[in-house]
Design a protein around this motif. Structure first.
Motif, PDB file in Angstrom:
ATOM      1  N   ALA A 232      35.806  43.918  40.894  1.00  0.00           N
ATOM      2  CA  ALA A 232      37.188  43.344  41.052  1.00  0.00           C
ATOM      3  C   ALA A 232      37.580  43.114  42.396  1.00  0.00           C
ATOM      4  CB  ALA A 232      38.130  44.288  40.592  1.00  0.00           C
ATOM      5  N   GLN A 233      37.110  43.731  43.288  1.00  0.00           N
ATOM      6  CA  GLN A 233      37.364  43.375  44.703  1.00  0.00           C
ATOM      7  C   GLN A 233      36.781  42.286  45.400  1.00  0.00           C
ATOM      8  OE1 GLN A 233      40.014  45.401  45.622  1.00  0.00           O
ATOM      9  NE2 GLN A 233      39.541  46.454  43.595  1.00  0.00           N
ATOM     10  N   LEU A 234      35.490  42.234  44.776  1.00  0.00           N
ATOM     11  CA  LEU A 234      34.557  41.023  45.000  1.00  0.00           C
ATOM     12  C   LEU A 234      34.748  39.674  44.259  1.00  0.00           C
ATOM     13  CD1 LEU A 234      31.158  43.048  45.370  1.00  0.00           C
ATOM     14  CD2 LEU A 234      32.583  42.236  47.001  1.00  0.00           C
ATOM     15  N   GLU A 235      35.972  39.613  43.390  1.00  0.00           N
ATOM     16  CA  GLU A 235      36.271  38.687  42.568  1.00  0.00           C
ATOM     17  C   GLU A 235      35.219  38.279  41.614  1.00  0.00           C
ATOM     18  OE1 GLU A 235      39.427  37.470  42.626  1.00  0.00           O
ATOM     19  OE2 GLU A 235      39.816  38.680  44.429  1.00  0.00           O
ATOM     20  N   ARG A 236      34.663  39.231  41.119  1.00  0.00           N
ATOM     21  CA  ARG A 236      33.545  39.154  40.100  1.00  0.00           C
ATOM     22  C   ARG A 236      33.989  39.662  38.847  1.00  0.00           C
ATOM     23  NH1 ARG A 236      28.689  41.097  43.799  1.00  0.00           N
ATOM     24  NH2 ARG A 236      27.341  40.992  41.719  1.00  0.00           N
ATOM     25  N   ARG A 237      34.980  39.353  38.323  1.00  0.00           N
ATOM     26  CA  ARG A 237      35.917  40.171  37.095  1.00  0.00           C
ATOM     27  C   ARG A 237      34.987  39.967  35.884  1.00  0.00           C
ATOM     28  NH1 ARG A 237      41.797  41.194  37.316  1.00  0.00           N
ATOM     29  NH2 ARG A 237      42.078  41.604  39.517  1.00  0.00           N
ATOM     30  N   ASP A 238      34.496  38.675  35.746  1.00  0.00           N
ATOM     31  CA  ASP A 238      33.582  38.377  34.592  1.00  0.00           C
ATOM     32  C   ASP A 238      32.501  39.509  34.356  1.00  0.00           C
ATOM     33  OD1 ASP A 238      35.265  36.577  33.722  1.00  0.00           O
ATOM     34  OD2 ASP A 238      34.248  34.751  34.459  1.00  0.00           O
ATOM     35  N   GLU A 239      31.792  39.707  35.549  1.00  0.00           N
ATOM     36  CA  GLU A 239      30.673  40.623  35.571  1.00  0.00           C
ATOM     37  C   GLU A 239      31.221  42.191  35.161  1.00  0.00           C
ATOM     38  OE1 GLU A 239      27.755  40.454  38.967  1.00  0.00           O
ATOM     39  OE2 GLU A 239      28.894  38.799  39.415  1.00  0.00           O
ATOM     40  N   ALA A 240      32.379  42.287  35.866  1.00  0.00           N
ATOM     41  CA  ALA A 240      33.038  43.674  35.471  1.00  0.00           C
ATOM     42  C   ALA A 240      33.004  43.896  33.767  1.00  0.00           C
ATOM     43  CB  ALA A 240      34.284  43.911  36.176  1.00  0.00           C
TER      44      ALA A 240
END
Length: 608
Positions: A232-240
């Protein structure tokens, strides 16, 4: 897991000195005067004063895992001999196990003041430094003594030092310390997980994600949570979100489900799996507690590490859950309950853990608490079929058969879209509840449906087979069912009893002898089996042996509320079985029963 006694320290423990066992090393003037007046040959005083009483009481409480009592008595023993390292360590173990960590800290400070700290007292004092946030003091404490021997000690002290460096603002030194610890044999994944947490704390999310993406490092609940927060900090919410969806059993993990909902709604998500270095050290203790609890020879020190972890990080749900389960495994339900309460207040009730708790309470004959827990679980997770099955099982075990049926109804409704195999056990259990509440037509439907799903389930075949025999219905098919059950589970005394009783009810008395004698070999303390063997012996003309079995059945103290009527046995001894059967036939009464009703414990064991 295990239910072990309180651990003893590494050093050998000498038995208390003779003067201690007889009332302590010092006596009052009154006691001294009494001793002068006593005859030289007088026997020693009973072991009720001084050290002996508390010491022996503490040992007994420790063996029984009664940590609260053990703590009280060991503290009393230490007061009688404040220099004894064994008593001090035992008191520390008991105090920590009972959750009295602050009192353990006081005792550890007393030990330190004597100039000879034990390994456990030193660990407690270092935990106090963590609790106070005295990072430089913790670093100095570890550096003064150096790392101990053994991989476990080196790992614990090294990880505590690394997290202390983080707390002291020496981040690069902390990362270097973690990198050094990675080289210890057999612990790399554990250390790399903590290295990832440390990197995330200093803002190196890319480095942290690179570590946690390795399944050997982050494949546990806290690891999944940490990785999702880092993504989430890396703006990769879809992966999360995709990562959370891939977690097996995620539907029963409220922590991950809540995090997933936040990810989908674009809510701000901080990295807070560890908020402080104290949380990191608490997770070190959690790791050690988990490893010790799940080792082939479970280590009771797991409880010590878990208690210290809770003390340092009381808001970490995984730590609370480990603590609760360790206490539950040791049958210390009163101490476990506050931990489960804390999880509920945190919104972290775990269905799997609650189901385990309900089962443990039931097996410990704490039915009211188990039923309350089951009701809470169905309220919190109304769409979880296992919760309704657990509630139905509890009611059925208490012979509240009619009340159990609606719980199973709800479970089967929720399972309508699940694979058919998932429904066999609630069908079987509801069939038992229906049969025992006088609704045989519905029960028969459920039992036949369950057999279609599990044609080789011995207890299921036995239940329906004997139910038919008892009702004089489908006799040939029923006998074949019970024979098959006996072949599938040849050592099962309940099924052997049913097979023998089926032969008996069919008038095939000679054939009934062998399986009933086998049943008595496995269930010699069961009054019903002894009663049955007596009836069968009578029918084959072995009247003297029949009377012996009936007398044995009476000696096992059957009650009127059970399956055996003691008055009926006395009547058989007085007038013979034939006379009793004739009287019962004239009155239209049934002639006894068998173990067609699979015991609750056996039914639960079949639920796999």
């Amino acid at each position: 897991m295990m239910g072990a006694a309180l651990p003893l320290p590494a050093q050998d423990r000498p038995e208390p000195r003779p003067q201690q066992l007889q009332g302590g090393s010092e006596s009052s003037p009154e006691m001294a005067e009494a001793e002068e007046e006593a005859e030289p040959e007088s026997p020693p005083a009973p072991l009720t004063f001084g050290l002996a009483g508390p010491y022996l009481a503490a040992r007994m409480a420790a063996v029984e895992n009664n940590f609260t009592a053990a703590a009280r008595y060991f503290v009393q023993a230490v007061a009688h001999d404040p220099q004894d390292r064994y008593l001090q360590d035992s008191a520390l173990v008991a105090l920590i196990s009972a959750g009295e960590v602050n009192r353990a800290v006081q005792l550890a400070n007393q030990i330190a003041a004597q100039g000879e700290p034990t390994e456990l007292s030193q660990l407690v004092l270092r935990s106090e430094l963590v609790h106070e946030g005295n990072w430089e003091g913790l670093i100095a404490s570890i550096d003064e003594t150096g790392t101990g021997e053994g991989a476990e000690t080196q790992l614990l002290e090294g990880m505590m030092r690394a997290w202390a460096l983080m707390g002291a603002g020496r981040a690069q030194e902390a990362l270097d310390e973690f990198e050094r610890l990675v080289k210890l044999p057999g612990v790399a994944p554990v250390v790399q997980y903590h290295l990832a947490l440390a990197r995330a704390m200093v803002g190196d999310y890319e480095g942290a994600e690179a570590l946690l993406s390795n399944s050997a490092i982050g494949s546990h609940l806290l690891g999944f949570t940490a990785r999702a927060e880092i993504l989430a900090q890396l703006e990769r919410r879809d992966e999360a979100i995709a990562m959370i969806d891939s977690v097996q059993g995620v539907e029963a993990e409220p922590q991950l489900l809540a995090l997933r909902a936040k990810l989908e709604s674009d809510e701000p998500i901080p990295f807070d799996v560890v908020k402080t270095p104290a949380d990191g050290i608490a997770q070190v203790f959690l790791t050690l507690a988990s490893a010790l609890a799940n080792s082939p020879d479970p280590e009771p020190l797991a409880l010590i590490h878990a208690r210290l972890a809770v003390w340092l990080s009381p808001d970490t749900a995984e730590i609370r859950l480990m603590m609760a389960q360790l206490l539950q495994d040791r049958q210390q339900f009163d101490l476990a309950e506050p931990e489960f309460d804390a999880l509920r207040r945190m919104g972290q009730m775990r269905p799997i853990a609650e189901l385990s708790r309900i089962d443990a309470l039931s097996r410990a004959d704490r039915a009211d608490e188990a039923e309350k827990a089951a009701l809470s679980l169905t309220a919190a997770y109304p769409d979880l079929p296992q919760a309704w099955i657990a509630q139905g099982d509890l009611l059925r075990q208490q012979e509240k058969f009619a009340q159990a049926v609606p719980a199973y109804d709800k479970a089967l409704t929720l399972l309508k879209d699940a694979p058919p195999e998932a429904s066999w056990f609630p069908l079987y259990a509801r069939g038992i509840a229906l049969e025992r509440s006088g609704q045989f037509d519905r029960a028969e439907e459920d039992l036949l449906a369950a057999i279609e799903l599990r044609p080789d389930q011995a207890s299921l075949l036995n239940y329906l087979g004997y139910s038919w025999i008892d009702r004089s219905e489908n006799l040939d098919q029923a006998l074949e069912m019970i024979k098959k059950a006996a072949e599938l589970s040849p050592g099962d005394g309940y099924i052997l009893d049913s097979l023998a009783w089926a032969y008996y009810r069919l008038g095939r008395y000679e054939e009934a002898v062998a399986p009933m004698e086998q049943a008595i070999g496995t269930m010699s303390q069961d009054p019903l089996v002894n009663d049955h063997l007596g009836d069968i012996y009578w029918k084959v003309g072995r009247h003297r042996e029949a009377e012996i079995q009936w007398k044995r059945a009476l000696s096992l103290e059957p009650t009127d509320s059970g399956d055996v009527d003691p008055d009926r046995i006395r009547a058989k001894l007085d007038r013979g079985l034939d006379a009793i059967l004739a009287e019962e036939t004239a009155k239209g009464q049934p002639h006894g029963t068998a173990h067609a009703s699979t015991p609750a414990s056996q039914a639960e064991a079949s639920n796999d």
